[in-house]
Design an enzyme around this catalytic site. Structure first.
Site, PDB file in Angstrom:
ATOM      1  N   GLU A   1       0.736  -1.274   0.008  1.00  4.43           N
ATOM      2  CA  GLU A   1      -0.044   0.036   0.116  1.00  4.43           C
ATOM      3  C   GLU A   1       0.817   1.115   0.100  1.00  4.43           C
ATOM      4  O   GLU A   1       0.293   2.282  -0.530  1.00  4.43           O
ATOM      5  CB  GLU A   1      -0.940  -0.078   1.075  1.00  4.43           C
ATOM      6  CG  GLU A   1      -2.309   0.172   0.780  1.00  4.43           C
ATOM      7  CD  GLU A   1      -3.288  -0.099   1.891  1.00  4.43           C
ATOM      8  OE1 GLU A   1      -4.272  -0.842   1.893  1.00  4.43           O
ATOM      9  OE2 GLU A   1      -3.216   0.811   2.960  1.00  4.43           O
TER      10      GLU A   1
ATOM     11  N   HIS B   1       7.136 -27.086  -0.989  1.00  2.00           N
ATOM     12  CA  HIS B   1       6.396 -27.956  -1.538  1.00  2.00           C
ATOM     13  C   HIS B   1       5.327 -27.370  -2.191  1.00  2.00           C
ATOM     14  O   HIS B   1       4.538 -28.157  -2.744  1.00  2.00           O
ATOM     15  CB  HIS B   1       6.066 -28.847  -0.260  1.00  2.00           C
ATOM     16  CG  HIS B   1       7.384 -29.729   0.131  1.00  2.00           C
ATOM     17  ND1 HIS B   1       7.803 -30.981  -0.065  1.00  2.00           N
ATOM     18  CD2 HIS B   1       8.177 -29.054   1.113  1.00  2.00           C
ATOM     19  CE1 HIS B   1       8.826 -31.272   0.658  1.00  2.00           C
ATOM     20  NE2 HIS B   1       9.130 -30.222   1.433  1.00  2.00           N
TER      21      HIS B   1
ATOM     22  N   LYS C   1     -14.090   0.437  -3.590  1.00  2.75           N
ATOM     23  CA  LYS C   1     -15.239   1.003  -2.836  1.00  2.75           C
ATOM     24  C   LYS C   1     -16.363   1.685  -3.438  1.00  2.75           C
ATOM     25  O   LYS C   1     -17.504   1.554  -3.261  1.00  2.75           O
ATOM     26  CB  LYS C   1     -14.589   2.169  -1.655  1.00  2.75           C
ATOM     27  CG  LYS C   1     -13.677   1.209  -0.741  1.00  2.75           C
ATOM     28  CD  LYS C   1     -13.482   2.076   0.564  1.00  2.75           C
ATOM     29  CE  LYS C   1     -12.051   1.875   1.227  1.00  2.75           C
ATOM     30  NZ  LYS C   1     -11.516   2.609   1.860  1.00  2.75           N
TER      31      LYS C   1
END
Ligand code: PA5
Length: 440
Positions: free
Chosen positions: A282, A303, A417
């Site tokens: 961010e 793995h 948003k």
């Protein structure tokens, strides 16, 4: 104290290039310390370790003691992004991996997603427990947290006559729906300072309150951060934050390493990776620039992701957080029949095997073209977590300034948003609602 080892970058990096990027890191350091760079109204985090009042910690202790007296055995912490990742990181790192902590409530996190099943299952748990809630939101308007809080509050109000005493809000001093609601309902509140952004807020009540209520020593955490702060403030080639910023910018800009993978060989540090990803992602991912932060736990993820890191697209470097000392001691036994063929490890500590796995991985990944940075902490405890929190925050400021980015805003977070509000028919979004539906 956080130590850094850049030796695993030597095969990839020319000395002269490192010096060039070190110089740029010094300039960025000067900007951060002179407090005259972009976003300089969000630098309150720099002094938190030395100016957190004892009265604030005492107020957190009062809540812990009050909830103990009420028999609370479950605390639901509601928050998203910087409003939960620091506390979650600390609790995952400090808690016993399998057993509950004696004399402390269980802490669970919600308000960081809008999964109906997740929240319904939280309700199932609350119904079995004696519950309290810490709701954390700086803006006081974040939808994910607000939705979860509406549900939790409704349950607490319905279930307990003392529900107002079971809710504590951590939010802005004046603004936001959560502040208004808290004042009206008479909740105890803590303030997130104006000049501290969410992802830099772990050493405010955002992190300290849940960590303390969970039974951990936040004074030691602040001490670790304060000692590290003193080191970070030294303008020196030995400053690990300056070295880290210089090397990661060099690898990104000169060698095209677009992805940084934060590695730990200790599963307790999984959420350090989550917290760090938010901090760096961010802060730096803007204007078409930035290193993409990823994280893995080894040997587990060797793995699953190991193949890609060894031989896939050569775009990454790794930063491994090494823990010098295990807290516990466990040696591998001898077996008379040796059917599992493990007697060659008999008498060895599990942690010794882990270290050899780490060393083997480092060399293999260097051979595979993946530069290796290493950050070292002595052990996983409150002091060292405070140290690494502060280290990463400070280094993030230096590194982002070196990249030419304002680390302290997040304009891109608004895009989803706006669409979500339009799709949810939020009042005020009528025009956008009509527009967005045409795109579906
Ligand atoms: O770093 C940030 O500012 C964000 O990630 C916020 O922490 C996150 O969006 C939560 O915001 P708020 O605390 O306002 O609910």
């Amino acid at each position: 104290m956080v130590k850094i080892n850049l030796g695993g970058c030597n095969p990839f990096v020319k000395d002269a290039d490192y010096k060039e990027y070190l110089k740029k890191a010094f300039d960025a350091f000067d900007t951060l310390q002179a407090e005259n760079g972009a976003g300089n109204d969000f630098l309150g985090w720099k002094d938190l370790p030395v100016n957190t009042p004892e009265s604030m910690i005492k107020a957190c202790e009062d809540i812990r003691d009050d909830w103990k007296a009420r028999g609370v055995n479950l605390v639901v912490v509601l928050g998203i992004g910087g409003s939960y990742l620091g506390a979650r990181c600390a609790l995952e790192a400090l808690s016993h991996q399998f057993l509950p902590k004696k004399d402390a409530p269980r802490i669970v996190f919600a308000g960081n997603n809008m999964s109906e099943d997740y929240l319904a299952e939280l309700m199932d748990l609350m119904a079995l427990c004696n519950t309290a809630c810490i709701v954390i939101s700086k803006s006081g308007t974040t939808t994910e947290t607000a939705v979860a809080f509406r549900l939790v509050k409704e349950y607490l109000d319905k279930t307990y006559s003392d529900s107002a005493n079971r809710i504590v809000a951590v939010t802005d001093a004046k603004r936001g729906a959560l502040k208004t609601l808290s004042t009206q309902e008479g909740y105890r509140t803590f303030v997130i300072p104006d000049n501290v952004g969410g992802r830099f807020s772990v050493l405010t009540p955002v992190g300290l309150l849940p960590i303390l209520v969970a039974g951990f020593d936040v004074r030691a955490m602040l001490r670790g951060a304060a000692d590290t702060r003193a080191k970070m403030f030294e303008k020196s080639e030995d400053n690990p934050a300056i070295q880290y910023a210089a090397m990661r910018n060099l690898l990104y800009s000169k060698l095209g390493k677009r992805v940084e993978v934060l590695v730990s060989f200790d599963p307790r540090l999984q959420y350090l990776g989550e917290w760090w990803k938010q901090l760096y992602g961010e802060s730096e991912g803007k204007e078409g620039k930035g290193i993409f932060p990823a994280s893995v736990i080894f040997t587990t993820d060797l793995h699953s992701m190991g193949q890609f890191i060894q031989e896939g697209e050569r775009v990454m470097f790794e930063t491994t957080v090494t823990v010098e000392n295990a807290k516990r001691s466990l040696t591998i036994g001898t077996d008379a029949q040796n059917l599992d063929q493990l007697n060659f490890l008999a008498g060895k500590h599990v942690e010794y095997c882990n270290r050899m796995a780490q060393l083997g991985t480092k060399l293999a990944h260097i051979d595979g073209g993946v530069p290796q940075l290493e950050l070292c902490i002595e052990k996983v405890d409150e002091y060292n977590l405070g140290a690494i929190f502060y280290f990463f925050e400070f280094a993030c400021g230096v590194s982002a300034y070196e990249l030419g980015i304002n680390p302290f805003n997040q304009p891109g977070v608004e895009a989803y948003k706006k669409n979500m509000f339009a799709l949810l028919d939020k009042p005020g979004y009528e025009a956008q609602s009509e527009e967005i539906r045409k795109r579906l």
